[in-house]
Scaffold this motif. Sequence first.
Motif, PDB file in Angstrom:
ATOM      1  N   SER A  19       5.598  -7.206   1.175  1.00 41.41           N
ATOM      2  CA  SER A  19       4.767  -8.325   1.659  1.00 41.41           C
ATOM      3  C   SER A  19       4.451  -9.273   0.509  1.00 41.41           C
ATOM      4  N   HIS A  20       5.494  -9.837  -0.105  1.00 40.34           N
ATOM      5  CA  HIS A  20       5.266 -10.790  -1.192  1.00 40.34           C
ATOM      6  C   HIS A  20       5.398 -12.237  -0.741  1.00 40.34           C
ATOM      7  N   ALA A  21       6.508 -12.542  -0.031  1.00 43.67           N
ATOM      8  CA  ALA A  21       6.795 -13.943   0.298  1.00 43.67           C
ATOM      9  C   ALA A  21       5.813 -14.503   1.340  1.00 43.67           C
ATOM     10  N   PHE A 276       1.921   2.614   7.148  1.00 46.75           N
ATOM     11  CA  PHE A 276       2.261   2.688   5.732  1.00 46.75           C
ATOM     12  C   PHE A 276       2.972   1.431   5.247  1.00 46.75           C
ATOM     13  N   GLY A 277       2.633   0.293   5.847  1.00 45.86           N
ATOM     14  CA  GLY A 277       3.136  -0.979   5.333  1.00 45.86           C
ATOM     15  C   GLY A 277       4.582  -1.247   5.683  1.00 45.86           C
ATOM     16  N   THR A 278       5.223  -2.080   4.865  1.00 46.50           N
ATOM     17  CA  THR A 278       6.551  -2.586   5.216  1.00 46.50           C
ATOM     18  C   THR A 278       7.682  -1.881   4.480  1.00 46.50           C
ATOM     19  N   VAL A 279       7.343  -0.994   3.545  1.00 45.88           N
ATOM     20  CA  VAL A 279       8.393  -0.412   2.702  1.00 45.88           C
ATOM     21  C   VAL A 279       8.529   1.106   2.890  1.00 45.88           C
ATOM     22  N   PRO A 329       6.206   0.458  17.308  1.00 46.20           N
ATOM     23  CA  PRO A 329       7.044   0.139  16.146  1.00 46.20           C
ATOM     24  C   PRO A 329       6.414  -0.917  15.228  1.00 46.20           C
ATOM     25  N   TRP A 330       5.495  -1.697  15.724  1.00 45.19           N
ATOM     26  CA  TRP A 330       4.838  -2.746  14.922  1.00 45.19           C
ATOM     27  C   TRP A 330       3.531  -3.099  15.622  1.00 45.19           C
ATOM     28  N   ALA A 331       2.475  -3.293  14.860  1.00 45.17           N
ATOM     29  CA  ALA A 331       1.169  -3.541  15.468  1.00 45.17           C
ATOM     30  C   ALA A 331       0.520  -4.775  14.848  1.00 45.17           C
ATOM     31  N   PRO A 332      -0.332  -5.469  15.609  1.00 37.42           N
ATOM     32  CA  PRO A 332      -1.070  -6.599  15.012  1.00 37.42           C
ATOM     33  C   PRO A 332      -2.198  -6.046  14.142  1.00 37.42           C
ATOM     34  N   SER A 349      -2.224   2.455   0.952  1.00 37.48           N
ATOM     35  CA  SER A 349      -3.002   1.687  -0.036  1.00 37.48           C
ATOM     36  C   SER A 349      -2.252   0.490  -0.609  1.00 37.48           C
ATOM     37  N   GLY A 350      -1.497  -0.203   0.235  1.00 36.85           N
ATOM     38  CA  GLY A 350      -0.915  -1.487  -0.169  1.00 36.85           C
ATOM     39  C   GLY A 350      -2.033  -2.525  -0.210  1.00 36.85           C
ATOM     40  N   TRP A 351      -1.880  -3.530  -1.062  1.00 36.40           N
ATOM     41  CA  TRP A 351      -2.992  -4.443  -1.290  1.00 36.40           C
ATOM     42  C   TRP A 351      -3.396  -5.234  -0.048  1.00 36.40           C
ATOM     43  N   ASN A 352      -2.403  -5.707   0.701  1.00 36.92           N
ATOM     44  CA  ASN A 352      -2.757  -6.488   1.903  1.00 36.92           C
ATOM     45  C   ASN A 352      -3.512  -5.632   2.899  1.00 36.92           C
ATOM     46  N   SER A 353      -3.085  -4.384   3.032  1.00 35.12           N
ATOM     47  CA  SER A 353      -3.774  -3.475   3.942  1.00 35.12           C
ATOM     48  C   SER A 353      -5.222  -3.265   3.503  1.00 35.12           C
ATOM     49  N   ILE A 354      -5.457  -3.173   2.208  1.00 37.10           N
ATOM     50  CA  ILE A 354      -6.815  -2.969   1.701  1.00 37.10           C
ATOM     51  C   ILE A 354      -7.698  -4.177   2.043  1.00 37.10           C
ATOM     52  N   LEU A 355      -7.175  -5.369   1.797  1.00 38.24           N
ATOM     53  CA  LEU A 355      -7.967  -6.571   2.121  1.00 38.24           C
ATOM     54  C   LEU A 355      -8.270  -6.618   3.616  1.00 38.24           C
ATOM     55  N   GLU A 356      -7.282  -6.266   4.420  1.00 34.95           N
ATOM     56  CA  GLU A 356      -7.461  -6.326   5.879  1.00 34.95           C
ATOM     57  C   GLU A 356      -8.506  -5.313   6.345  1.00 34.95           C
ATOM     58  N   THR A 357      -8.496  -4.128   5.741  1.00 28.33           N
ATOM     59  CA  THR A 357      -9.444  -3.106   6.164  1.00 28.33           C
ATOM     60  C   THR A 357     -10.854  -3.437   5.682  1.00 28.33           C
ATOM     61  N   GLY A 371       4.179   2.245  -7.169  1.00 29.70           N
ATOM     62  CA  GLY A 371       3.626   0.995  -7.698  1.00 29.70           C
ATOM     63  C   GLY A 371       2.121   1.064  -7.874  1.00 29.70           C
ATOM     64  N   ASP A 372       1.434   0.051  -7.356  1.00 30.20           N
ATOM     65  CA  ASP A 372      -0.026  -0.049  -7.536  1.00 30.20           C
ATOM     66  C   ASP A 372      -0.813   0.900  -6.619  1.00 30.20           C
ATOM     67  N   GLN A 373      -0.113   1.647  -5.757  1.00 27.15           N
ATOM     68  CA  GLN A 373      -0.829   2.370  -4.684  1.00 27.15           C
ATOM     69  C   GLN A 373      -1.702   3.524  -5.184  1.00 27.15           C
ATOM     70  N   LEU A 375      -3.164   3.628  -8.168  1.00 22.41           N
ATOM     71  CA  LEU A 375      -4.273   2.933  -8.817  1.00 22.41           C
ATOM     72  C   LEU A 375      -5.270   2.419  -7.769  1.00 22.41           C
ATOM     73  N   ASN A 376      -4.743   1.817  -6.721  1.00 26.17           N
ATOM     74  CA  ASN A 376      -5.600   1.331  -5.633  1.00 26.17           C
ATOM     75  C   ASN A 376      -6.419   2.476  -5.040  1.00 26.17           C
ATOM     76  N   THR A 377      -5.738   3.614  -4.835  1.00 26.66           N
ATOM     77  CA  THR A 377      -6.415   4.769  -4.239  1.00 26.66           C
ATOM     78  C   THR A 377      -7.565   5.238  -5.131  1.00 26.66           C
TER      79      THR A 377
HETATM   80  C1  U2F Z   1       3.869  -4.000  -0.984  1.00 30.18           C
HETATM   81  O1  U2F Z   1       3.146  -3.646   0.178  1.00 30.18           O
HETATM   82  P1  U2F Z   1       3.523  -3.368   1.686  1.00 30.18           P
HETATM   83  O2  U2F Z   1       4.205  -4.500   2.303  1.00 30.18           O
HETATM   84  O3  U2F Z   1       4.182  -2.046   1.872  1.00 30.18           O
HETATM   85  O4  U2F Z   1       2.027  -3.147   2.291  1.00 30.18           O
HETATM   86  P2  U2F Z   1       0.769  -4.095   2.405  1.00 30.18           P
HETATM   87  O5  U2F Z   1       0.468  -4.851   1.157  1.00 30.18           O
HETATM   88  O6  U2F Z   1      -0.296  -3.217   2.876  1.00 30.18           O
HETATM   89  O7  U2F Z   1       1.170  -5.140   3.507  1.00 30.18           O
HETATM   90  C2  U2F Z   1       1.629  -4.763   4.769  1.00 30.18           C
HETATM   91  C3  U2F Z   1       1.414  -5.950   5.704  1.00 30.18           C
HETATM   92  O8  U2F Z   1       2.151  -5.739   6.901  1.00 30.18           O
HETATM   93  C4  U2F Z   1       1.284  -5.879   8.023  1.00 30.18           C
HETATM   94  C5  U2F Z   1      -0.104  -5.577   7.487  1.00 30.18           C
HETATM   95  C6  U2F Z   1      -0.046  -6.144   6.072  1.00 30.18           C
HETATM   96  O9  U2F Z   1      -0.358  -7.523   6.087  1.00 30.18           O
HETATM   97  O10 U2F Z   1      -1.062  -6.190   8.308  1.00 30.18           O
HETATM   98  N1  U2F Z   1       1.635  -4.952   9.095  1.00 30.18           N
HETATM   99  C7  U2F Z   1       1.470  -5.352  10.384  1.00 30.18           C
HETATM  100  O11 U2F Z   1       1.029  -6.467  10.662  1.00 30.18           O
HETATM  101  N2  U2F Z   1       1.809  -4.486  11.390  1.00 30.18           N
HETATM  102  C8  U2F Z   1       2.286  -3.252  11.158  1.00 30.18           C
HETATM  103  O12 U2F Z   1       2.568  -2.553  12.124  1.00 30.18           O
HETATM  104  C9  U2F Z   1       2.427  -2.824   9.815  1.00 30.18           C
HETATM  105  C10 U2F Z   1       2.084  -3.699   8.795  1.00 30.18           C
HETATM  106  C11 U2F Z   1       3.740  -2.831  -1.953  1.00 30.18           C
HETATM  107  F1  U2F Z   1       4.330  -1.724  -1.387  1.00 30.18           F
HETATM  108  C12 U2F Z   1       2.289  -2.561  -2.274  1.00 30.18           C
HETATM  109  O13 U2F Z   1       2.180  -1.496  -3.189  1.00 30.18           O
HETATM  110  C13 U2F Z   1       1.608  -3.818  -2.830  1.00 30.18           C
HETATM  111  O14 U2F Z   1       0.226  -3.580  -3.012  1.00 30.18           O
HETATM  112  C14 U2F Z   1       1.831  -4.987  -1.868  1.00 30.18           C
HETATM  113  C15 U2F Z   1       1.275  -6.298  -2.399  1.00 30.18           C
HETATM  114  O15 U2F Z   1       1.921  -6.705  -3.565  1.00 30.18           O
HETATM  115  O16 U2F Z   1       3.222  -5.154  -1.574  1.00 30.18           O
END
Ligand code: U2F
Length: 454
Positions: A19-21, A276-279, A329-332, A349-357, A371-373, A375-377
């Motif tokens: 979730s960079h771009a 668990f995010g996008t990766v 398979p994908w949720a809002p 513990s991806g950063w975007n997920s943390i901000l959202e929660t 990566g940063d996960q 440390l975030n935890t």
């Molecule tokens: C990398 O993070 P990820 O993309 O794996 O994870 P997040 O930063 O938590 O972002 C996931 C986003 O995908 C969205 C969710 C987040 O905005 O709302 N999403 C969704 O809308 N629906 C779904 O079913 C599942 C996810 C990296 F792996 C991390 O370590 C970094 O912290 C991060 C930021 O650089 O990038």
Amino acid sequence: PVMPSTVLHVAVLAFPFGSHAGPLLSLVRRIAAVAPNVTFFFFSTEKSNASIFSGMEKEDLGNIKPYNVYDGLSDNYVPSGHPLEPVNRFINATPGNYRVAMQKLVAENGKSFSCLITDALLWFGGEMAEEMNAKWVPLWTAGHHSLLVHVLTDVLRQKIGCNDVCEDQNIDFIPGLSAVKVADLPEGVVTGELDAPFSVMIHKMGLMLPRATAVAVNSFQGINPLIVDELKSRFQQLLNVGPFILTTQQPFLPDDHGCLEWLSKHRNASVAYISFGTVVTPPPQELTALADALEECEFPFLWSFRGNAEKLLPKGFLEKTRTKGKIVPWAPQLDILKHASVGVFVTHSGWNSILETIVGGVPMVCRPFFGDQNLNTRLIETVWEIGVGVDNGVFTKSAVLKALELTLSSEKGKLMRQKIAMFKESAMKAAKPNGNSQTNLKTLVELVTTENST
Ligand code: U2F
């Protein structure tokens, strides 16, 4: 209205993975909307552009123009299955891939770029900007603490050593990181392959950022005041402009699988949401452990599942949990975390997920992967006290049951909810008109819409 006389060209360089771009585009759209005299040329790979610009019409884009850069994979590329391979190939293709695309545009337009807004990972944006006498605004898409670790990598290597390290040592010689242990550091800082393409890139980033005109961060001041001060002392300018989910317009989140309707059938703060995010996809034995715990516990669950749930989850699990669970398979995610029924977020513990929660006010159960996960935890559990890591960092049935119990039905869980509400308030305050993040956005707009004077 008086039209500004000079038209400026800004190059935006995105990092096309995870979730960079997307967040970078959110920031650029926010700036572009109030900068009619600037055209933003948005460079990323074809695949990344197709995904983040999907559903947007030309008129939605206005003064933003997407351009594709080479992804480093040749036409006859056959994936080996290693998830990092496309990332490494891409990194090896930089900076040439961006340079070629940018030079072509400069030649066509007869006009050079006055500013480069880049993902912070693309450290060479700093060198390019210096060559062009342009400004450089890197965006760090994660938290302050991981940023500081990368800025101080050489200090860490000197004090801790490399690879032969004491994992239990606390980083007590850096302000704001005293609760962090060596084992929490992202791989490639003092352990792991220090000369792997990603490690080298992020190390160079840390060295280059002090030369940036301003470093933008998708975060807010109140979450980490001590570390923010430390970063400010090292950068020319640090601009906290987040959380983007509050300070920028967000893409529409379709609810194709009826998650919100399903949630409204449940009690307040009773549902475990899992993603668990996008990766990341957890390894098979951990998926089984998590599923076993979800089946046994009393709590309903909503699981955003990457991959084939039927194949990867234990036999019979889907049938047995049909009434208490929902797998999609994908949720809002943002809307889900804001929904009153959600009581805990099981996350990587991806950063975007943390901000959202934080914005949703929901505590976390963390299973970090890379990566940063980690440390975030550590910060979530020990510094902010807004969640827990699972015991020993891996899903076992008993560890999951314990963590769910703790967050959903103990006094400690209540305290976490109170703490997270404080951070939510701090984030909301920063995002209000005249709040710190909004003021920084104004500074950023000013910076991007004017030229270097020399
Ligand atoms: C990398 O993070 P990820 O993309 O794996 O994870 P997040 O930063 O938590 O972002 C996931 C986003 O995908 C969205 C969710 C987040 O905005 O709302 N999403 C969704 O809308 N629906 C779904 O079913 C599942 C996810 C990296 F792996 C991390 O370590 C970094 O912290 C991060 C930021 O650089 O990038």
